[in-house]
Design an enzyme around this catalytic site. Structure first.
Site, mmCIF file in Angstrom:
data_model
loop_
_atom_site.group_PDB
_atom_site.id
_atom_site.type_symbol
_atom_site.label_atom_id
_atom_site.label_comp_id
_atom_site.label_asym_id
_atom_site.label_seq_id
_atom_site.Cartn_x
_atom_site.Cartn_y
_atom_site.Cartn_z
ATOM 1 N N LYS A 57 0.855 -1.195 0.000
ATOM 2 C CA LYS A 57 0.000 0.000 0.000
ATOM 3 C C LYS A 57 0.890 1.243 0.000
ATOM 4 O O LYS A 57 1.762 1.397 0.860
ATOM 5 C CB LYS A 57 -0.888 -0.041 1.239
ATOM 6 C CG LYS A 57 -2.177 0.705 1.098
ATOM 7 C CD LYS A 57 -3.044 0.419 2.320
ATOM 8 C CE LYS A 57 -4.296 1.214 2.314
ATOM 9 N NZ LYS A 57 -4.980 1.140 3.613
HETATM 10 C C1 E4P Z 1 -8.287 1.624 4.066
HETATM 11 O O1 E4P Z 1 -7.599 1.311 3.147
HETATM 12 C C2 E4P Z 1 -8.275 2.991 4.629
HETATM 13 O O2 E4P Z 1 -7.048 3.243 5.237
HETATM 14 C C3 E4P Z 1 -9.410 3.104 5.600
HETATM 15 O O3 E4P Z 1 -10.595 2.638 4.959
HETATM 16 C C4 E4P Z 1 -9.624 4.498 6.149
HETATM 17 O O4 E4P Z 1 -10.814 4.501 6.889
HETATM 18 P P1 E4P Z 1 -11.191 5.639 7.937
HETATM 19 O O5 E4P Z 1 -11.441 6.906 7.178
HETATM 20 O O6 E4P Z 1 -12.432 5.124 8.612
HETATM 21 O O7 E4P Z 1 -10.024 5.774 8.878
#
Ligand code: E4P
Length: 219
Positions: A87
């Site tokens: 990522k």
């Molecule tokens: C996933 O890849 C993201 O980091 C995550 O969905 C962020 O979610 P949040 O906005 O609830 O922290």
């Protein structure tokens, strides 16, 4: 549509996997910290433990923000298990890292996407997934769902293979709207997946069936 679970919590991941509908996992540094996971060795062991639960596609985020650092870190993460998807944040060096990993055949998830322009760049760089954040846009009065639809539309125009992974999903309506507009993947907490099970007519209907069965059996 694929369902990913958005957590580093092993018991939630196991529960979602046991439901038989889980296609992958996304984590981020905040989710890892929430589980109290820190230090290279513990982080690697935790990613391995997640990979051992699910069949494939475990997003592990780099912490570095420069090209060389992201490449080094991403390679190390990819070595943990074939299921790892590296990522990478949507920044200039991140874009270069996406291109690098794509040429090396290492899958990537480009995170922190908040505009269609960013999603277009990530696709051109060969990202396997882009993660537009719905909830965080909604939080600042921008329509997160509109962004998902826009990216799906743009990718469709050109046949990009990059998958739209809708992230920052807060509730079942987000998930269902993503399905309507054609997002490839939704990542969300366990409770959003299990909330899809609920309907009062299912509960009352089942109660009636069981009561009628008991009555007929003279119980
Ligand atoms: C996933 O890849 C993201 O980091 C995550 O969905 C962020 O979610 P949040 O906005 O609830 O922290």
């Amino acid at each position: 549509m694929k369902f990913f679970i958005d957590t580093a919590n092993l018991s939630d991941i196991r529960e979602a996997y046991d439901l038989g509908v889980l296609d992958g996992v996304t984590t981020n540094p905040s989710l890892m910290a929430k589980e109290g996971i820190s230090g290279d060795e513990k982080v690697r062991a935790h990613y391995k433990a997640i990979c051992d639960i699910v069949d494939d596609k475990v997003s592990a985020e780099v912490i570095s923000t420069d090209f060389e650092g992201m490449v080094k870190e991403g390679k190390e993460l990819a070595k943990i298990d074939d299921k790892i998807v590296v990522k990478i944040p949507m920044i200039k060096d991140g874009l270069k890292a996406l291109k690098y990993f794509s040429s090396e055949g290492i899958r990537t998830n480009c995170t922190l996407i908040f505009s269609a322009g960013q999603a277009l760049l990530a696709a051109k760089a060969g990202a396997s997934y882009v993660s537009p954040f719905i909830g965080r846009l909604d939080d600042i009065s921008f329509d997160g769902m509109e962004l998902i639809a826009q990216i799906v539309h743009i990718y469709g125009n050109y046949g990009y293979e990059t998958e739209v992974l809708a992230a920052s999903v807060r509730h079942s309506m987000h998930l269902l709207k993503c399905a309507e507009v054609g997002a490839d993947v939704v990542t969300c907490p366990l409770k959003v997946i299990t909330s899809l099970l609920n309907h009062p007519l299912t509960d009352s209907g089942l109660a009636t069936f069981l009561a009628d069965h008991a009555k007929a059996a003279g119980k």
